[in-house]
Design a protein around this motif. Structure first.
Motif, PDB file in Angstrom:
ATOM      1  N   ASP A  78      -8.473   4.449  -2.649  1.00 46.05           N
ATOM      2  CA  ASP A  78      -7.317   3.879  -1.938  1.00 46.05           C
ATOM      3  C   ASP A  78      -6.929   4.731  -0.731  1.00 46.05           C
ATOM      4  O   ASP A  78      -6.554   4.201   0.319  1.00 46.05           O
ATOM      5  CB  ASP A  78      -6.127   3.714  -2.894  1.00 46.05           C
ATOM      6  CG  ASP A  78      -6.326   2.571  -3.885  1.00 46.05           C
ATOM      7  OD1 ASP A  78      -7.198   1.712  -3.626  1.00 46.05           O
ATOM      8  OD2 ASP A  78      -5.626   2.543  -4.923  1.00 46.05           O
ATOM      9  N   ILE A  79      -7.022   6.054  -0.880  1.00 44.22           N
ATOM     10  CA  ILE A  79      -6.722   6.948   0.254  1.00 44.22           C
ATOM     11  C   ILE A  79      -7.726   6.688   1.378  1.00 44.22           C
ATOM     12  O   ILE A  79      -7.353   6.568   2.551  1.00 44.22           O
ATOM     13  CB  ILE A  79      -6.763   8.439  -0.188  1.00 44.22           C
ATOM     14  CG1 ILE A  79      -5.605   8.746  -1.154  1.00 44.22           C
ATOM     15  CG2 ILE A  79      -6.671   9.366   1.032  1.00 44.22           C
ATOM     16  CD1 ILE A  79      -5.724  10.084  -1.874  1.00 44.22           C
ATOM     17  N   GLN A  80      -8.988   6.557   1.005  1.00 43.60           N
ATOM     18  CA  GLN A  80     -10.033   6.303   2.012  1.00 43.60           C
ATOM     19  C   GLN A  80      -9.867   4.928   2.671  1.00 43.60           C
ATOM     20  O   GLN A  80     -10.305   4.715   3.789  1.00 43.60           O
ATOM     21  CB  GLN A  80     -11.427   6.433   1.373  1.00 43.60           C
ATOM     22  CG  GLN A  80     -11.774   7.881   1.046  1.00 43.60           C
ATOM     23  CD  GLN A  80     -13.009   8.021   0.155  1.00 43.60           C
ATOM     24  OE1 GLN A  80     -13.426   7.074  -0.522  1.00 43.60           O
ATOM     25  NE2 GLN A  80     -13.590   9.219   0.140  1.00 43.60           N
ATOM     26  N   SER A  81      -9.205   4.018   1.945  1.00 46.22           N
ATOM     27  CA  SER A  81      -8.953   2.673   2.502  1.00 46.22           C
ATOM     28  C   SER A  81      -7.680   2.615   3.343  1.00 46.22           C
ATOM     29  O   SER A  81      -7.248   1.543   3.760  1.00 46.22           O
ATOM     30  CB  SER A  81      -8.857   1.649   1.367  1.00 46.22           C
ATOM     31  OG  SER A  81     -10.047   1.619   0.620  1.00 46.22           O
ATOM     32  N   GLY A  82      -7.043   3.767   3.548  1.00 41.53           N
ATOM     33  CA  GLY A  82      -5.876   3.800   4.435  1.00 41.53           C
ATOM     34  C   GLY A  82      -4.524   3.734   3.743  1.00 41.53           C
ATOM     35  O   GLY A  82      -3.534   3.286   4.329  1.00 41.53           O
ATOM     36  N   MET A  83      -4.459   4.185   2.475  1.00 36.55           N
ATOM     37  CA  MET A  83      -3.162   4.160   1.777  1.00 36.55           C
ATOM     38  C   MET A  83      -2.247   5.249   2.322  1.00 36.55           C
ATOM     39  O   MET A  83      -2.687   6.352   2.646  1.00 36.55           O
ATOM     40  CB  MET A  83      -3.383   4.366   0.268  1.00 36.55           C
ATOM     41  CG  MET A  83      -2.069   4.277  -0.518  1.00 36.55           C
ATOM     42  SD  MET A  83      -2.357   4.261  -2.298  1.00 36.55           S
ATOM     43  CE  MET A  83      -2.808   5.962  -2.592  1.00 36.55           C
ATOM     44  N   TYR A  84      -0.970   4.909   2.391  1.00 37.14           N
ATOM     45  CA  TYR A  84       0.054   5.891   2.785  1.00 37.14           C
ATOM     46  C   TYR A  84       1.364   5.530   2.076  1.00 37.14           C
ATOM     47  O   TYR A  84       1.492   4.440   1.515  1.00 37.14           O
ATOM     48  CB  TYR A  84       0.236   5.917   4.301  1.00 37.14           C
ATOM     49  CG  TYR A  84       0.793   4.641   4.897  1.00 37.14           C
ATOM     50  CD1 TYR A  84       2.140   4.530   5.235  1.00 37.14           C
ATOM     51  CD2 TYR A  84      -0.035   3.528   5.129  1.00 37.14           C
ATOM     52  CE1 TYR A  84       2.659   3.356   5.771  1.00 37.14           C
ATOM     53  CE2 TYR A  84       0.474   2.356   5.675  1.00 37.14           C
ATOM     54  CZ  TYR A  84       1.817   2.275   5.990  1.00 37.14           C
ATOM     55  OH  TYR A  84       2.341   1.120   6.509  1.00 37.14           O
ATOM     56  N   PHE A  85       2.315   6.460   2.110  1.00 41.27           N
ATOM     57  CA  PHE A  85       3.619   6.208   1.494  1.00 41.27           C
ATOM     58  C   PHE A  85       4.596   5.878   2.606  1.00 41.27           C
ATOM     59  O   PHE A  85       4.928   6.731   3.434  1.00 41.27           O
ATOM     60  CB  PHE A  85       4.077   7.435   0.700  1.00 41.27           C
ATOM     61  CG  PHE A  85       5.282   7.184  -0.168  1.00 41.27           C
ATOM     62  CD1 PHE A  85       5.276   6.202  -1.157  1.00 41.27           C
ATOM     63  CD2 PHE A  85       6.440   7.953  -0.020  1.00 41.27           C
ATOM     64  CE1 PHE A  85       6.383   5.971  -1.964  1.00 41.27           C
ATOM     65  CE2 PHE A  85       7.548   7.733  -0.836  1.00 41.27           C
ATOM     66  CZ  PHE A  85       7.522   6.747  -1.804  1.00 41.27           C
ATOM     67  N   ASP A  86       5.013   4.625   2.643  1.00 38.38           N
ATOM     68  CA  ASP A  86       5.929   4.146   3.680  1.00 38.38           C
ATOM     69  C   ASP A  86       7.349   4.359   3.182  1.00 38.38           C
ATOM     70  O   ASP A  86       7.797   3.687   2.252  1.00 38.38           O
ATOM     71  CB  ASP A  86       5.663   2.662   3.938  1.00 38.38           C
ATOM     72  CG  ASP A  86       6.539   2.122   5.047  1.00 38.38           C
ATOM     73  OD1 ASP A  86       6.863   2.886   5.968  1.00 38.38           O
ATOM     74  OD2 ASP A  86       6.906   0.938   4.986  1.00 38.38           O
TER      75      ASP A  86
END
Length: 308
Positions: A78-86
């Motif tokens: 998920d991190i590699q797919s562009g996950m972030y904490f908005d």
């Protein structure tokens, strides 16, 4: 992808005291919140958050504990797919920005997680708090786990001691004049240096005595009054607490606010206390007349938290 919302928290009472096993009372603060999201084109704060999640992933990968395990393969993907904490929760402000992130990661990736729909026994709450403390230590060096617990459960939490915590029923808000509010110091505060400073002060016998005989006793009385709805008694105890904090925690109060703090005590327009570890961020205020406090503090930004 969009995860569930996790809210900010306010530790009404118990800052520093809970490190030394006295009571604490934390409430969710729904004005600020965060959620896990994903984007293919990351920039700015979203990119920064994604990089931070990569570091957090590495920390969890190396974490040695039997209390919890995570689906780290999915987390990494998920991190590699562009996950972030908005998140709209301000960082370094004492309202639990890292706690909300920890709660979100636990909720999404913990195997056999304890859910908020279960019967939350004391053991389950303590287990959650311990796990969250281990996770949040990545951000602060040492964490009680209370911020993520509050964000995860979205309930007021009463800490009786290290081994006794419970969801707390707080009196419903009234449309009275009195209020709890946040005062924006417009400075970032860092938790770790403040906690280190406190631990150094605790080596001094006189300071330890003050913590156990004055600070903790007064803070505990404030919690009791708040939970029971004893508003008149509460303000007397909050004033006493404000004086104790000013006398003994000056390094945790931004210098520009020493006079503002004293002014509240001498005029009785408002009483200030630390919100979290201090050093900047928000300062917590209590007043019997919010309109009067607003007038006295007109050059500062105030946010209403709770009405009496």
């Amino acid at each position: 992808m969009k995860g569930p919302l996790f809210y900010a928290k306010i530790l009404l009472f118990g800052e520093y005291g809970i490190i030394k096993d006295s009571k604490g009372l934390a409430i969710p603060y729904n004005a600020y919140r965060g959620a896990l999201k994903a984007s293919e084109n990351l920039s700015g704060t979203a990119l920064e958050s994604n990089l931070n999640l990569s570091r957090f992933y590495a920390y969890l990968l190396a974490l040695k504990t039997d209390l919890v395990s995570f689906n780290l393969v999915a987390f990494k993907e998920d991190i590699q797919s562009g996950m972030y904490f908005d998140s709209s929760i301000p960082q370094g402000y004492g309202v639990g920005s890292s706690g909300a992130l920890v709660a979100a990661i636990y909720d999404k990736y913990a195997a056999d997680k304890i859910t908020i729909l279960e019967n939350l026994t004391r053991d389950k709450l303590l287990n959650l708090k311990t796990v969250f403390g281990l996770m949040e230590s990545f951000f602060h060096g040492k964490s009680s786990g209370l911020d993520p617990l509050n964000s995860y459960l979205s309930l007021p939490i009463l800490i009786n001691s290290k081994d006794s915590i419970e969801p707390a029923g707080i009196p419903s808000q009234k449309e009275g004049k009195g209020a709890v509010f946040l005062l924006d110091s417009e400075q970032i505060g860092e938790t770790e240096p403040m906690v280190s400073l406190f631990m150094n002060k605790m080596k001094n016998e006189g300071f330890r005595k003050m913590i156990s005989e004055e600070f903790s006793t007064t803070s505990d009385a404030c919690i009791e009054d708040f939970l029971q709805g004893n508003v008149a008694s509460l303000f007397g105890n909050v004033k006493a607490l404000s004086k104790i904090v000013l006398a003994n925690f000056k390094p945790m109060i931004p210098p520009a606010f020493h006079k503002v703090w004293e002014n509240g005590i001498s005029t009785n327009d408002y009483y200030l206390k630390l919100c979290g570890s201090g050093g900047g961020g928000y300062i917590l205020g209590f007043t019997e007349d919010f309109a009067k406090a607003q007038k006295s503090l007109k050059q500062y930004k105030l946010e209403l938290v709770y009405r009496f």
